[in-house]
Design a protein around this motif. Structure first.
Motif, PDB file in Angstrom:
ATOM      1  N   VAL A 137      35.578  90.435  52.590  1.00  0.00           N
ATOM      2  CA  VAL A 137      36.875  89.948  53.665  1.00  0.00           C
ATOM      3  C   VAL A 137      37.281  88.704  53.349  1.00  0.00           C
ATOM      4  CG1 VAL A 137      36.964  89.238  56.099  1.00  0.00           C
ATOM      5  CG2 VAL A 137      35.704  91.451  55.635  1.00  0.00           C
ATOM      6  N   HIS A 138      36.581  87.723  52.890  1.00  0.00           N
ATOM      7  CA  HIS A 138      37.012  86.175  52.797  1.00  0.00           C
ATOM      8  C   HIS A 138      37.615  86.486  51.732  1.00  0.00           C
ATOM      9  CE1 HIS A 138      36.950  82.171  51.379  1.00  0.00           C
ATOM     10  NE2 HIS A 138      36.436  81.620  52.851  1.00  0.00           N
ATOM     11  N   LEU A 141      41.312  87.687  52.347  1.00  0.00           N
ATOM     12  CA  LEU A 141      42.296  86.689  53.114  1.00  0.00           C
ATOM     13  C   LEU A 141      42.571  85.573  52.235  1.00  0.00           C
ATOM     14  CD1 LEU A 141      40.228  86.531  56.424  1.00  0.00           C
ATOM     15  CD2 LEU A 141      42.302  87.600  56.077  1.00  0.00           C
ATOM     16  N   PRO A 147      45.376  89.939  57.755  1.00  0.00           N
ATOM     17  CA  PRO A 147      44.153  90.733  58.429  1.00  0.00           C
ATOM     18  C   PRO A 147      44.215  92.140  58.674  1.00  0.00           C
ATOM     19  CG  PRO A 147      44.570  88.443  59.141  1.00  0.00           C
ATOM     20  CD  PRO A 147      45.704  88.968  58.253  1.00  0.00           C
ATOM     21  N   GLU A 184      41.456  80.397  61.437  1.00  0.00           N
ATOM     22  CA  GLU A 184      41.243  80.982  59.982  1.00  0.00           C
ATOM     23  C   GLU A 184      39.631  81.340  59.812  1.00  0.00           C
ATOM     24  OE1 GLU A 184      41.607  79.908  55.374  1.00  0.00           O
ATOM     25  OE2 GLU A 184      42.807  79.045  56.701  1.00  0.00           O
ATOM     26  N   GLU A 185      38.905  80.611  60.281  1.00  0.00           N
ATOM     27  CA  GLU A 185      37.458  80.604  59.999  1.00  0.00           C
ATOM     28  C   GLU A 185      37.170  81.794  60.841  1.00  0.00           C
ATOM     29  OE1 GLU A 185      33.828  77.931  60.536  1.00  0.00           O
ATOM     30  OE2 GLU A 185      35.202  77.342  59.087  1.00  0.00           O
ATOM     31  N   HIS A 188      38.233  85.451  59.794  1.00  0.00           N
ATOM     32  CA  HIS A 188      37.090  85.962  58.889  1.00  0.00           C
ATOM     33  C   HIS A 188      35.801  86.292  59.486  1.00  0.00           C
ATOM     34  CE1 HIS A 188      33.529  85.233  56.425  1.00  0.00           C
ATOM     35  NE2 HIS A 188      34.124  85.933  55.496  1.00  0.00           N
ATOM     36  N   ARG A 578      31.074  82.625  53.304  1.00  0.00           N
ATOM     37  CA  ARG A 578      31.777  81.646  53.040  1.00  0.00           C
ATOM     38  C   ARG A 578      31.779  80.347  52.260  1.00  0.00           C
ATOM     39  NH1 ARG A 578      32.795  82.045  58.784  1.00  0.00           N
ATOM     40  NH2 ARG A 578      31.121  80.465  59.249  1.00  0.00           N
TER      41      ARG A 578
END
Length: 593
Positions: A137-138, A141, A147, A184-185, A188, A578
């Motif tokens: 996912v990270h 993006l 998304p 943004e974080e 995710h 992350r």
């Protein structure tokens, strides 16, 4: 060594590398592992792609590099993993230049990053690998993918790899609708939670079976009669083919909603409200990923429609008052009242109707709904009033009740929200009468049966002399206090008062929603928590930032505070992903400073 020529960096001498077998090159780049094996020099990222352990502490045999932390194995020449729960190790171009000097180009990445992370997300979904999902996912993006692409991939995987809609797809859709409020974080984190739950639902489950539409194209009235018949007799195959035929015939989202919700409301409050809520979420999922996928998504809810048990089979709905008989009689009349009324006057007695729906007499409650329809209320108007009344059940939930009773109040609210959204979608496009309005009657009776949860009713913060002056004033201080309250068990009243304080002072409701979402995403939350917050936000936006909107967010907050904190293990998984994706060395001496 930092001496550079073009994009290459001098890494050492071949003689030294041969003597030691491996070297680690440090600089303004990620640590690079140099290995001399079989007469060749290889350059790789020194961090194991699984959890970042230094690969120079691993072993090499027969061209296979093994990390000793979790025993992930990689082909030395390419960096490709033999274990899908890890990932490929990024490699670097390497040159041997005059004088036996080794130069490397510290460029890490993939030829097609989007395709790589798309495939890794597919691997994570297929094998239910949480860390792989979080990294993929990270990666998507970071590669610039919106998304909605992640939501689409996960949703289509879920509908194709499990024989029926389940909680994971509902969570994915709910979080997809909260994305506009998130940083943004947190975006995710939201996508990670949603995709992970879809993967868990599909793990070991039977995949969906492909069915085809009918070769003929009956009119919509015929398809509607057929679908209701097949759902009533629990003939799933026939019901799915009927829905697929409507889709193939070009039926609009509103007409498809009328088709499915008419059949769904032939049973009362089926499966405690979950069945109708799942159908609504399937429609909302298509709003997110595109209606060209209707033939993949909508059949996934039909199996539960056919198998669901209605409230007519429950004693509480039959004794001491036969609520089913009341609903059936009113259900013959209510769908026809809207066509006869004139809504041009702009009916606006939503709050008054909500108060009537919280009464103690089921006959009076149903009469209030039918009277409002005669007076010009639209089906969506009644749905809005019902949803607010159901939110008040939660906002006034008495904590002397058993903890499990929260779910009774929650189910009524999320069902009422789903009915409201369904009726808004159907609108005026579908032909009259709209049988789905029977869901209003079923929701009202479920609300009536839950009346004991408000005996005695909890007070609403900010009202009845509670001035909230003992609480912080600044928005950031309220936010910190709210997150702190969620860190401790059973801070139901404290959390609700802080929400009321924030809104009464006129601080940004969007900032408050973002804080509630942040709190949700750090927890190992249960299915109902995601439902509750998303429905609360949806209804807040319907009512606006007034008394009613405040009560709705208070309701959502009280429910969440009753169920937190949790272990928060998934937050750690997402954080590891992350940090790895950003190039951190998780296992260096300074990693935990």
């Amino acid at each position: 060594m930092d001496t550079r020529t073009s994009d290459f960096v001098r890494a050492g001498s071949l003689e030294e590398l041969k003597a030691k077998g491996r070297l680690v090159v440090h600089g303004r780049h990620r640590p690079i592992l140099l290995v001399h094996e079989g007469g060749h020099v290889f350059a790789l990222d020194n961090r194991c792609p699984h959890m970042g352990f230094p690969l120079d502490r691993g072993s090499i045999e027969d061209g296979i590099l093994t990390c000793h932390w979790h025993h992930a194995r990689f082909a030395l020449a390419s960096g490709c993993t033999f274990d899908l729960w890890a990932d490929d190790v990024p490699t670097c171009p390497v040159e041997i230049r005059a004088g036996g000097e080794i130069w490397v180009k510290p460029a890490f990445g993939y030829t097609d990053a989007v395709e790589h992370w798309h495939q890794r997300l597919a691997d994570g979904l297929t094998h239910n690998l949480s860390l792989v999902i979080a990294k993929a996912v990270h990666g998507q993006l970071a590669a610039g993918q919106p998304p909605s692409d992640v939501v689409r991939q996960a949703a289509l995987f879920g509908t194709r790899n499990r024989d029926g809609w389940d909680t994971g797809l509902t969570i994915l859709t709910a979080l997809g609708q909260l994305l506009p409020f998130l940083s943004e974080e947190e975006t995710h984190l939201a996508l990670f939670h949603g995709v992970r739950r879809v993967a868990a639902d599909c793990d070991g489950a039977a995949p969906s079976r492909e069915r085809a539409p009918l070769a003929s194209r009956p009119d919509l009235a015929t398809l509607k009669r057929w679908l209701r018949r097949w759902v009533a007799v629990r003939h799933r195959d026939a019901a799915e083919r009927t829905v697929l035929t409507a889709i193939a015939g070009g039926a609009s989202p509103a007409v498809l909603a009328d088709l499915l919700f008419a059949a769904e409301t032939d049973r009362a409050y089926a499966d405690g409200g979950h069945s109708l809520d799942f159908i609504n979420k399937a429609f909302e999922c298509l709003d997110l990923i595109g209606w060209e996928h209707a033939a993949d998504v909508l059949p996934s809810v039909v199996g539960q429609m056919a198998a669901a048990r209605g409230a007519e089979e429950r004693t509480a709905w039959r004794q001491p008052v036969d609520l089913i008989a009341l609903c059936q009689r009113a259900g013959l009349e209510l769908p026809h009242l809207f066509a006869a009324s004139d809504n041009a006057c702009g009916w606006s007695d939503h709050v008054t109707l909500s108060e009537s729906l919280l009464g103690d007499d089921p006959v009076v409650i149903i009469d209030a709904l039918t009277a409002a329809a005669r007076d010009g209320a639209s089906p969506a108007d009644l749905g809005k009033a019902l949803a607010y009344a159901a939110a008040l059940r939660v906002a006034r939930f008495g904590t002397a009740n058993e903890h499990s009773d929260w779910e009774t109040a929650h189910h009524v609210f999320t069902y009422a929200n789903a009915v409201h959204q369904a009726l808004k979608r159907i609108g005026s496009e579908a032909p009259d009468p709209i049988e789905a309005v029977r869901g209003l009657l079923h929701g009202a009776m479920a609300l009536y049966l839950a009346r004991y949860l408000n005996v005695p009713p909890a007070s609403l913060p900010g009202e009845g002399g509670d001035r909230l002056d003992d609480l912080p004033f600044a928005a950031n201080e309220i936010r910190d206090a709210l997150l702190d309250a969620f860190d401790r068990q059973q801070q139901i009243g404290a959390a609700a008062r802080l929400v009321a304080r924030h809104l009464i002072l006129g601080h940004s409701p969007e900032a408050l929603i973002a804080t509630l979402a942040q709190a949700l995403l750090r927890e190992d939350a249960g299915f109902h928590a995601y439902q509750m917050l998303e429905a609360g936000v949806r209804q807040f936006r319907e009512w606006g930032n007034g008394d009613q909107g405040r009560h709705i967010l208070i309701a959502a907050t009280r429910y969440l505070a009753a169920h937190w904190p949790t272990e928060r293990a998934l937050l750690q998984t997402a954080d590891i992903a992350r940090r790895l994706m950003r190039g951190a060395e998780l296992h260096s001496r300074d990693a935990n400073l």
